[in-house]
Design an enzyme around this catalytic site. Structure first.
Site, short mmCIF file in Angstrom:
data_model
loop_
_atom_site.label_atom_id
_atom_site.label_comp_id
_atom_site.label_asym_id
_atom_site.label_seq_id
_atom_site.Cartn_x
_atom_site.Cartn_y
_atom_site.Cartn_z
N CYS A 1 0.84 -1.19 0.00
CA CYS A 1 0.00 0.00 0.00
C CYS A 1 0.89 1.25 0.00
O CYS A 1 2.12 1.16 0.06
CB CYS A 1 -0.90 0.01 1.23
SG CYS A 1 0.02 0.21 2.76
N CYS B 1 3.19 1.44 2.96
CA CYS B 1 4.31 0.48 2.85
C CYS B 1 5.41 1.08 1.98
O CYS B 1 6.59 1.02 2.32
CB CYS B 1 3.86 -0.83 2.21
SG CYS B 1 2.64 -1.74 3.13
#
Lengths: 78, 138
Positions: free
Chosen positions: A11, A14
């Site tokens: 995501c 991340c």
């Protein structure tokens, strides 16, 4: 050689955590390899219940949040 | 399963899972809440054992919920020991008596509903010290 792992499914948080960790490691001048871990079994084996998470040399430093850069630097330093 | 923190409002649920009847109810209610998607289950034993992944996950969660069987409140205290104040539920404060409660679907449902509806019950002081096993009656 330090091993930096970014746990998460890829995501935005991340990716940002990976970027911060790389920047910190480069600034500190440490030798490292960075690995993105998306395998849920591996993530769970660390006891991580929320991603993204930062693991340095096998130790979970943070999970579920994106810390400020200075904190990431301290985490990467060990 | 791990949850991505991009979804805000991550709730982690812990039960004391103690050996007594009320501990079993706490465990089964927590599992039911997890299954129904009210929150995500985590392991209080992992935090007690000092496993960094569990500790950091608790610190990264928006809300931590503990369901303890009795007022010794072991699960709550384990989280307090790492600097987290959870939303605390205690089964014996929901009309159940430690040592003489049958673990029935109705009992589990009562605890499940109380947690889901945010009913913290009658708040009694948490027992300090070692815990004699009386369940709060001494």
């Amino acid at each position: 050689m330090h091993k930096i792992e970014i746990l998460g499914m890829g995501c935005a948080k991340c990716n940002k955590l990976e970027e911060l960790a790389k920047q910190a490691a480069d600034e500190l001048g440490i030798q490292y390899e960075i690995v993105k871990v998306k395998d849920m079994d591996k993530i769970m084996n660390y006891g991580v219940m929320i991603t993204p998470a930062l693991v340095v040399d096998g130790v979970v430093k943070v999970a579920g949040k994106l810390p400020p850069y200075e904190e990431v630097k301290k985490m990467v330093k060990g | 399963m791990s949850e991505c923190a991009c979804n805000s409002g991550v709730k982690l649920i812990y039960s004391c899972s103690g050996n007594a009847d009320v501990g079993e109810i706490s465990d089964r209610a927590a599992r039911a809440l997890r299954r129904e998607g009210f929150g995500q289950g985590s392991c209080i034993a992992g935090i007690g054992a000092g496993i960094p992944g569990y500790i950091q996950s608790a610190k990264g969660a928006d809300v931590n919920i503990t369901i303890d069987g009795c007022p010794v409140a072991c699960a709550r205290k384990i989280l307090e020991n790492i600097g987290i104040t959870p939303v605390s539920y205690i089964v014996t404060e929901m009309g159940f008596k430690k040592g003489s409660t049958h673990v029935t679907p109705e009992a589990i449902e009562t605890v499940y509903n109380n947690v889901k509806e945010g009913k913290t019950g009658e708040q009694k002081p948490v027992i300090k010290g070692g815990g004699c096993g009386c369940g709060g009656s001494c």
